[in-house]
Design a protein around this motif. Structure first.
Motif, PDB file in Angstrom:
ATOM      1  N   THR A  69       2.768 -30.928  -0.992  1.00  0.00           N
ATOM      2  CA  THR A  69       2.088 -32.199  -0.723  1.00  0.00           C
ATOM      3  C   THR A  69       3.103 -33.282  -0.383  1.00  0.00           C
ATOM      4  O   THR A  69       2.912 -34.041   0.578  1.00  0.00           O
ATOM      5  CB  THR A  69       1.233 -32.610  -1.936  1.00  0.00           C
ATOM      6  OG1 THR A  69       0.265 -31.594  -2.181  1.00  0.00           O
ATOM      7  CG2 THR A  69       0.537 -33.937  -1.703  1.00  0.00           C
ATOM      8  N   LEU A  70       4.190 -33.361  -1.151  1.00  0.00           N
ATOM      9  CA  LEU A  70       5.245 -34.334  -0.869  1.00  0.00           C
ATOM     10  C   LEU A  70       5.853 -34.057   0.506  1.00  0.00           C
ATOM     11  O   LEU A  70       6.056 -34.975   1.300  1.00  0.00           O
ATOM     12  CB  LEU A  70       6.332 -34.284  -1.953  1.00  0.00           C
ATOM     13  CG  LEU A  70       7.574 -35.148  -1.693  1.00  0.00           C
ATOM     14  CD1 LEU A  70       7.213 -36.625  -1.586  1.00  0.00           C
ATOM     15  CD2 LEU A  70       8.607 -34.911  -2.787  1.00  0.00           C
ATOM     16  N   ARG A  73       3.602 -35.319   3.208  1.00  0.00           N
ATOM     17  CA  ARG A  73       3.572 -36.787   3.238  1.00  0.00           C
ATOM     18  C   ARG A  73       4.840 -37.322   3.902  1.00  0.00           C
ATOM     19  O   ARG A  73       4.784 -38.247   4.725  1.00  0.00           O
ATOM     20  CB  ARG A  73       3.437 -37.331   1.821  1.00  0.00           C
ATOM     21  CG  ARG A  73       3.194 -38.826   1.767  1.00  0.00           C
ATOM     22  CD  ARG A  73       2.764 -39.307   0.393  1.00  0.00           C
ATOM     23  NE  ARG A  73       3.485 -38.677  -0.673  1.00  0.00           N
ATOM     24  CZ  ARG A  73       4.359 -39.303  -1.465  1.00  0.00           C
ATOM     25  NH1 ARG A  73       4.601 -40.581  -1.297  1.00  0.00           N
ATOM     26  NH2 ARG A  73       4.970 -38.660  -2.428  1.00  0.00           N
ATOM     27  N   ALA A  85      10.329 -43.209   0.225  1.00  0.00           N
ATOM     28  CA  ALA A  85       9.222 -42.316  -0.159  1.00  0.00           C
ATOM     29  C   ALA A  85       9.757 -40.995  -0.698  1.00  0.00           C
ATOM     30  O   ALA A  85       9.189 -40.431  -1.646  1.00  0.00           O
ATOM     31  CB  ALA A  85       8.298 -42.080   1.034  1.00  0.00           C
ATOM     32  N   GLY A  89       9.000 -39.986  -4.415  1.00  0.00           N
ATOM     33  CA  GLY A  89       8.215 -38.758  -4.504  1.00  0.00           C
ATOM     34  C   GLY A  89       8.949 -37.658  -5.249  1.00  0.00           C
ATOM     35  O   GLY A  89       8.365 -36.948  -6.075  1.00  0.00           O
TER      36      GLY A  89
END
Length: 183
Positions: A69-70, A73, A85, A89
């Protein structure tokens, strides 16, 4: 029913395996060790899982999913936004999965070769690129490697501060380490 006659549940097996893997490493933990910690026979353990690799794969699956997921993103961000980020993250990911990260770092080279973790090395390479701000500068790569290795280590041992303060300190420290101006 005595503890030795009890058949452990999947959750009990995963919890015991997690504790043992973190303490003695994946290689240093046997199925018999896990069964003993749960209070069941090795046969009962094998009723729930096909083997030690299956236990490890299920144990680490939520962490790998969060890493995916990271990764997704970060891929969508521009070069200016990606570093912050990536730092936040990654710090959040490591703090959320401290025990799992301890297991991974202990046996990392061998574990990354296992089918359950296909793609983790590539995601790590992309995280490293994000931490550099996608810079090809050797100094940026060195700083990113420092963050990639240091954040998990800082989360493995208690630092004597609460999670919010630890997160804040890790994000600030990582951001400073990655600052190309050295400020």
């Amino acid at each position: 029913m005595s503890r030795s006659a009890r058949s452990g549940t999947r959750e009990e097996i995963l919890d015991a395996a997690s504790r043992l893997f973190a303490a003695t490493g994946f290689k240093g933990t046997s199925l018999q060790d896990i069964a003993g910690a749960v209070g069941c026979s090795k046969a009962a353990l094998l009723y729930h899982f096909d083997g030690k690799d299956a236990i490890l794969a299920e144990l680490l699956a939520p962490a790998v999913e969060a890493f995916e997921t990271l990764d997704a993103r970060l891929a969508a961000l521009d070069d200016e936004a990606v570093r912050r980020a990536a730092v936040e993250g990654f710090v959040d990911l490591v703090m959320r999965f401290r025990r799992e990260v301890t297991v991974l770092y202990g046996d990392l080279p061998d574990l990354l070769q296992r089918p359950a973790f296909a793609g983790v090395q590539e995601m790590t390479d992309r995280l490293l690129a994000a931490l550099t701000g996608r810079s090809a500068e050797p100094a940026a790569r060195a700083a990113a490697l420092l963050v990639l290795g240091g954040v998990p280590v800082a989360c493995m041992e208690p630092c004597g501060i609460g999670d919010d303060e630890l997160r804040s300190a890790l994000v600030r420290s990582a951001a400073r380490a990655l600052d190309p101006t050295g400020a």
